[in-house]
Design a protein around this motif. Sequence first.
Motif, PDB file in Angstrom:
ATOM      1  N   UNK A   1      23.729  49.897  35.671  1.00 30.14           N
ATOM      2  CA  UNK A   1      23.919  49.521  36.862  1.00 30.14           C
ATOM      3  C   UNK A   1      22.928  48.259  37.423  1.00 30.14           C
ATOM      4  N   UNK A   2      21.729  48.145  36.476  1.00 29.87           N
ATOM      5  CA  UNK A   2      20.958  47.032  36.730  1.00 29.87           C
ATOM      6  C   UNK A   2      21.411  45.834  36.312  1.00 29.87           C
ATOM      7  N   UNK A   3      22.338  45.764  35.632  1.00 28.36           N
ATOM      8  CA  UNK A   3      23.163  44.571  35.221  1.00 28.36           C
ATOM      9  C   UNK A   3      24.055  44.416  36.395  1.00 28.36           C
ATOM     10  N   UNK A   4      24.183  42.800  36.813  1.00 26.07           N
ATOM     11  CA  UNK A   4      24.754  42.277  38.206  1.00 26.07           C
ATOM     12  C   UNK A   4      26.235  42.620  37.982  1.00 26.07           C
ATOM     13  N   UNK A   5      26.958  43.175  38.995  1.00 24.40           N
ATOM     14  CA  UNK A   5      28.471  43.657  39.045  1.00 24.40           C
ATOM     15  C   UNK A   5      29.052  42.194  38.661  1.00 24.40           C
ATOM     16  N   UNK A   6      28.792  41.272  39.242  1.00 25.98           N
ATOM     17  CA  UNK A   6      29.626  39.876  38.897  1.00 25.98           C
ATOM     18  C   UNK A   6      29.238  39.030  37.634  1.00 25.98           C
ATOM     19  N   UNK A   7      28.444  39.766  37.031  1.00 27.42           N
ATOM     20  CA  UNK A   7      28.074  39.003  35.337  1.00 27.42           C
ATOM     21  C   UNK A   7      29.185  39.876  34.529  1.00 27.42           C
TER      22      UNK A   7
ATOM     23  N   UNK B   1      21.170  50.183  17.184  1.00 27.59           N
ATOM     24  CA  UNK B   1      21.022  48.401  17.551  1.00 27.59           C
ATOM     25  C   UNK B   1      21.701  48.584  18.898  1.00 27.59           C
ATOM     26  N   UNK B   2      20.832  47.688  19.635  1.00 26.70           N
ATOM     27  CA  UNK B   2      21.260  47.240  20.910  1.00 26.70           C
ATOM     28  C   UNK B   2      21.334  46.097  21.237  1.00 26.70           C
ATOM     29  N   UNK B   3      22.588  45.247  21.676  1.00 29.00           N
ATOM     30  CA  UNK B   3      22.675  44.020  21.610  1.00 29.00           C
ATOM     31  C   UNK B   3      23.450  43.615  22.704  1.00 29.00           C
ATOM     32  N   UNK B   4      23.044  42.422  23.646  1.00 31.38           N
ATOM     33  CA  UNK B   4      23.752  41.923  24.627  1.00 31.38           C
ATOM     34  C   UNK B   4      24.971  41.121  24.348  1.00 31.38           C
ATOM     35  N   UNK B   5      26.114  41.146  24.958  1.00 32.36           N
ATOM     36  CA  UNK B   5      27.083  40.237  24.668  1.00 32.36           C
ATOM     37  C   UNK B   5      27.918  40.027  26.003  1.00 32.36           C
ATOM     38  N   UNK B   6      28.536  38.845  25.958  1.00 35.16           N
ATOM     39  CA  UNK B   6      29.321  38.693  27.142  1.00 35.16           C
ATOM     40  C   UNK B   6      30.978  38.832  26.912  1.00 35.16           C
ATOM     41  N   UNK B   7      31.507  39.712  27.775  1.00 36.84           N
ATOM     42  CA  UNK B   7      32.763  40.158  27.754  1.00 36.84           C
ATOM     43  C   UNK B   7      33.783  39.015  27.831  1.00 36.84           C
ATOM     44  N   UNK B   8      34.682  38.913  26.835  1.00 39.63           N
ATOM     45  CA  UNK B   8      35.598  38.032  26.451  1.00 39.63           C
ATOM     46  C   UNK B   8      36.237  38.358  25.501  1.00 39.63           C
ATOM     47  N   UNK B   9      37.322  37.008  24.848  1.00 39.72           N
ATOM     48  CA  UNK B   9      38.285  37.430  23.848  1.00 39.72           C
ATOM     49  C   UNK B   9      37.665  37.663  22.393  1.00 39.72           C
ATOM     50  N   UNK B  10      36.634  37.054  22.158  1.00 39.97           N
ATOM     51  CA  UNK B  10      36.061  37.587  20.893  1.00 39.97           C
ATOM     52  C   UNK B  10      35.044  38.746  20.814  1.00 39.97           C
ATOM     53  N   UNK B  11      34.730  39.330  21.945  1.00 40.58           N
ATOM     54  CA  UNK B  11      33.852  40.435  21.805  1.00 40.58           C
ATOM     55  C   UNK B  11      34.550  41.634  21.036  1.00 40.58           C
ATOM     56  N   UNK B  12      35.639  41.779  20.937  1.00 36.79           N
ATOM     57  CA  UNK B  12      36.354  42.812  20.184  1.00 36.79           C
ATOM     58  C   UNK B  12      35.985  42.533  18.542  1.00 36.79           C
ATOM     59  N   UNK B  13      35.872  41.232  18.441  1.00 35.57           N
ATOM     60  CA  UNK B  13      35.366  41.012  16.762  1.00 35.57           C
ATOM     61  C   UNK B  13      34.282  41.503  16.294  1.00 35.57           C
ATOM     62  N   UNK B  14      33.406  41.349  17.319  1.00 33.57           N
ATOM     63  CA  UNK B  14      31.743  41.802  17.323  1.00 33.57           C
ATOM     64  C   UNK B  14      31.821  43.411  17.205  1.00 33.57           C
ATOM     65  N   UNK B  15      32.563  43.859  18.120  1.00 32.64           N
ATOM     66  CA  UNK B  15      32.690  45.385  17.833  1.00 32.64           C
ATOM     67  C   UNK B  15      33.210  45.859  16.712  1.00 32.64           C
TER      68      UNK B  15
END
Length: 207
Positions: free
Chosen positions: A186-192, A156-170
């Motif tokens: 690398x193709x993901x923007x650095x400021x994202x 499974x490959x899924x996108x997520x937004x790094x934040x306080x809840x990301x560890x729960x998904x992990x």
Amino acid sequence: MWGFSVWRRCIHCSLSVMKKLKGKTAAEQRWVLRQLKDPYVKASHAQNFRCRSAFKLLEIDDKFRLLQPGYSVVDCGAAPGAWSQVAVERVNSAGTSRHGLPRGTVIGIDLLNIPPLDGAHFLSSHDVTHTATHAKLLELLPQDLAEMILLPRGSLLCKYWDGVLSHQLQEKLSSVFHSVRSIKPDASRKDSAERYFLARMYKKPVK
């Protein structure tokens, strides 16, 4: 003559940029300018990908070899279809390989409309959480996958937004996969804050 040609091209480019910016808000203008400068946007146009996100999957797959001829892929949130384009080529779902490789399956699902793509089945205007979508998906999958979407040892490959809840998904993923890692291509923007979880070796739940 060469100098005149370059000068004329610069004027043409400047007028084109001004036309793109006309009537847009400040935020929209910043987005347009960022797109015009983005090498992945230019490359996606040159290689006929539907959007720059194709290069994120290409980069991840080149490194981890997730997509193989004959594999089945379900692309959730598929619009506009760039990841499906990559998947079609790499699992040979269009059957275009000349080397006798097995033919895979690519199914894309999205609430939005997805333009048709040879080698892919798209369920446009479908909610992946609805049982009706699940039933349609099972109809499209190969017969040996009809009773289970993800086979044991699947990925499974899924996108997520790094934040306080990301560890729960992990933690949730770690309970059903043997390996879970966080990736920022690398193709993901650095400021994202965008990142991806790659979960491998799916454990079949015990009934």
